[in-house]
Design an enzyme around this catalytic site. Structure first.
Site, short mmCIF file in Angstrom:
data_model
loop_
_atom_site.label_atom_id
_atom_site.label_comp_id
_atom_site.label_asym_id
_atom_site.label_seq_id
_atom_site.Cartn_x
_atom_site.Cartn_y
_atom_site.Cartn_z
N LYS A 20 0.79 -1.24 0.00
CA LYS A 20 0.00 0.00 0.00
C LYS A 20 0.83 1.29 0.00
O LYS A 20 0.39 2.32 0.50
CB LYS A 20 -0.99 0.04 1.19
CG LYS A 20 -1.83 -1.18 1.37
CD LYS A 20 -2.33 -1.79 0.10
CE LYS A 20 -3.32 -0.96 -0.67
NZ LYS A 20 -3.60 -1.60 -2.00
N ARG B 3 -8.00 3.88 -4.93
CA ARG B 3 -8.97 4.40 -3.97
C ARG B 3 -9.00 5.92 -4.07
O ARG B 3 -9.82 6.48 -4.79
CB ARG B 3 -8.63 3.90 -2.55
CG ARG B 3 -9.74 4.13 -1.51
CD ARG B 3 -9.30 3.65 -0.14
NE ARG B 3 -8.17 4.38 0.36
CZ ARG B 3 -8.24 5.52 1.04
NH1 ARG B 3 -9.41 6.06 1.32
NH2 ARG B 3 -7.14 6.14 1.47
N HIS C 30 7.16 -7.81 -2.15
CA HIS C 30 7.01 -7.16 -0.84
C HIS C 30 7.98 -7.78 0.17
O HIS C 30 7.95 -7.44 1.35
CB HIS C 30 5.58 -7.35 -0.30
CG HIS C 30 4.53 -6.57 -1.05
ND1 HIS C 30 4.68 -5.27 -1.45
CD2 HIS C 30 3.28 -6.94 -1.47
CE1 HIS C 30 3.59 -4.86 -2.08
NE2 HIS C 30 2.73 -5.85 -2.10
N ARG D 104 6.09 5.03 1.57
CA ARG D 104 5.04 6.03 1.76
C ARG D 104 4.94 6.32 3.24
O ARG D 104 5.25 5.44 4.07
CB ARG D 104 3.72 5.42 1.24
CG ARG D 104 2.57 6.37 1.20
CD ARG D 104 1.33 5.65 0.71
NE ARG D 104 0.29 6.60 0.36
CZ ARG D 104 -0.93 6.27 0.00
NH1 ARG D 104 -1.28 4.99 -0.07
NH2 ARG D 104 -1.81 7.19 -0.29
N GLY E 93 2.26 2.49 -2.95
CA GLY E 93 2.36 3.06 -4.30
C GLY E 93 2.88 2.07 -5.34
O GLY E 93 3.30 2.47 -6.43
N THR E 94 2.81 0.79 -5.02
CA THR E 94 3.33 -0.25 -5.91
C THR E 94 2.65 -0.22 -7.28
O THR E 94 3.31 -0.31 -8.32
CB THR E 94 3.08 -1.65 -5.28
OG1 THR E 94 3.27 -1.55 -3.87
CG2 THR E 94 3.97 -2.70 -5.87
N THR E 95 1.33 -0.08 -7.29
CA THR E 95 0.57 -0.12 -8.55
C THR E 95 1.01 1.02 -9.46
O THR E 95 1.22 0.83 -10.67
CB THR E 95 -0.95 0.03 -8.24
OG1 THR E 95 -1.28 -0.83 -7.14
CG2 THR E 95 -1.80 -0.30 -9.44
N SER F 67 -4.52 3.20 4.10
CA SER F 67 -4.74 2.55 2.81
C SER F 67 -4.90 1.04 3.00
O SER F 67 -5.78 0.41 2.41
CB SER F 67 -3.56 2.86 1.88
OG SER F 67 -3.76 2.31 0.62
P1 A3P Z 1 -4.99 5.03 -1.16
O1 A3P Z 1 -5.60 3.83 -0.54
O2 A3P Z 1 -4.43 5.99 -0.15
O3 A3P Z 1 -5.86 5.73 -2.14
P2 A3P Z 1 -0.30 -0.20 -3.65
O4 A3P Z 1 -0.30 0.02 -5.10
O5 A3P Z 1 1.08 -0.35 -3.07
O6 A3P Z 1 -1.23 -1.28 -3.24
O7 A3P Z 1 -0.82 1.16 -3.00
C1 A3P Z 1 -2.14 1.53 -3.20
C2 A3P Z 1 -2.27 3.02 -3.00
O8 A3P Z 1 -1.76 3.70 -4.16
C3 A3P Z 1 -3.73 3.41 -2.87
O9 A3P Z 1 -3.72 4.55 -2.00
C4 A3P Z 1 -4.07 3.78 -4.31
O10 A3P Z 1 -5.20 4.61 -4.43
C5 A3P Z 1 -2.80 4.50 -4.73
N1 A3P Z 1 -2.61 4.54 -6.19
C6 A3P Z 1 -2.88 3.58 -7.10
N2 A3P Z 1 -2.59 4.01 -8.34
C7 A3P Z 1 -2.13 5.27 -8.22
C8 A3P Z 1 -1.68 6.26 -9.16
N3 A3P Z 1 -1.67 6.03 -10.47
N4 A3P Z 1 -1.28 7.45 -8.68
C9 A3P Z 1 -1.30 7.71 -7.35
N5 A3P Z 1 -1.72 6.83 -6.42
C10 A3P Z 1 -2.12 5.62 -6.84
#
Ligand code: A3P
Length: 313
Positions: A61, A277, A124, A146, A63-65, A154
């Protein structure tokens, strides 16, 4: 110190309740979901990175995605079509989930010499466990982190979207805060995870690049250029960078059908849409009261600031 080679069954490992009926098992001071224990051990024992591999590492959670979409785009340049059709987690598979999570080694992991191509993976698994694997080759690692309060909030939202969350939960925020602070969290303790990669990136800056979600949010373009330089594929013009920043922005990515979908991937118990989200910095202020913020800040001061990393408050 547990000998990774000898860990075959989780029964011998320390176990703690994490949320609802879900527990986590401990290997060498870090906690893992039992579901991913065998594959994590396979990664530690079997993964042999090639020199051109790029591994995106993170605590869940953080910013991996987003990082997956950016690095995939930097490496492949024209990526828009792929991003429209595929969730970033299907473009950059996670070692302990898709790659080593199946009984048969995935076709995406090959052992023959592919030194000319760049394979992208994520993980991870903490540096303290995977560091030797990274250094067995000259592969590059990009670590994103983060701030702890947004990471916690998150994760709390994300976990409540798991399949069967209704039966197991809901996971109350107070409980999530306790678990986060005690470190009993998948991938946790968070602070040790972050410090492991941070120290490694200071020691080996040519191989380990470290960035925070907040830095990336503040000036995505500058950091996309830095990432491309680190990866050895700098941009020739600014338009290309602008295009990638736009294509990977939260608003654009989260608008694609594949990322709005309530379908579940084959590899995890959350719908595709749960990876997107809010995508903002500071959302914890909407959920954590002043006392909790002070409690986590005190922990951050102790763990990060005490070790010279002035981050996270
Ligand atoms: P929030 O839950 O605070 O919105 P991960 O990818 O490590 O699982 O982290 C998920 C978090 O990254 C979530 O945060 C998600 O909304 C945010 N996220 C996903 N895609 C994103 C993007 N393109 N730019 C910024 N934040 C992003």
């Amino acid at each position: 110190m547990v000998n990774i080679l000898e860990v075959v069954h989780d029964e011998s490992l320390p176990k703690e309740n994490w949320w609802g009926k879900n527990c986590v098992c401990q290997i060498n001071d870090f906690w893992f979901l039992p579901k991913f224990l065998p594959s994590t051990i396979r990664v530690l024992n079997e993964f042999k990175p090639l020199p051109n591999d790029v591994i995106l590492a993170s605590f869940p959670k953080t910013g991996t995605t987003w990082l997956k979409s950016l690095v995939f785009s930097i490496v492949n340049r024209s990526s828009k079509e792929s991003l429209v059709k595929h969730n970033p987690h299907d473009l950059v598979p996670t070692l302990e989930v898709q790659v080593f999570g199946t009984t048969h080694q995935s076709s995406s992991i090959t052992t023959h010499d592919e030194s000319h191509s760049t394979r992208l993976y994520s993980t991870h698994i903490p540096y303290q466990l995977l560091g030797n694997t990274f250094h067995s080759s000259n592969c590059r690692v990009i670590y994103i982190t983060r701030n702890p309060k947004d990471t916690l909030v998150s994760m709390w939202h994300f976990t409540n979207k798991w399949k069967d969350a209704d039966q197991d939960g809901p996971w109350h925020l107070e409980e999530a805060i306790e678990k986060f602070c005690s470190g009993v969290f998948p991938g946790g303790p968070y602070y040790d995870h972050v410090m492991g990669f941070r120290k490694a990136s200071l020691e080996k800056p040519k191989n380990i690049f470290s960035i925070t979600y907040e830095e990336l949010m503040k000036d995505t373009k500058i950091h996309v250029k830095r990432l491309a330089e680190f990866l050895g594929c700098p941009f020739m013009n600014d338009e290309e960078v602008d295009e990638i920043v736009k294509n990977c922005s939260f608003d654009i990515l989260s608008s694609y059908e594949v990322n709005k979908s309530g379908d579940f991937p084959s590899w995890f118990q959350v719908p595709y849409n749960s990876f997107f989200r809010q995508g903002v910095v500071g959302d914890h202020k909407n959920y954590l009261d002043a006392k909790t913020i002070e409690r986590i800040d005190a922990l951050t001061r102790d763990k990060f600031h005490g070790a010279g990393f002035m981050y996270g408050i």
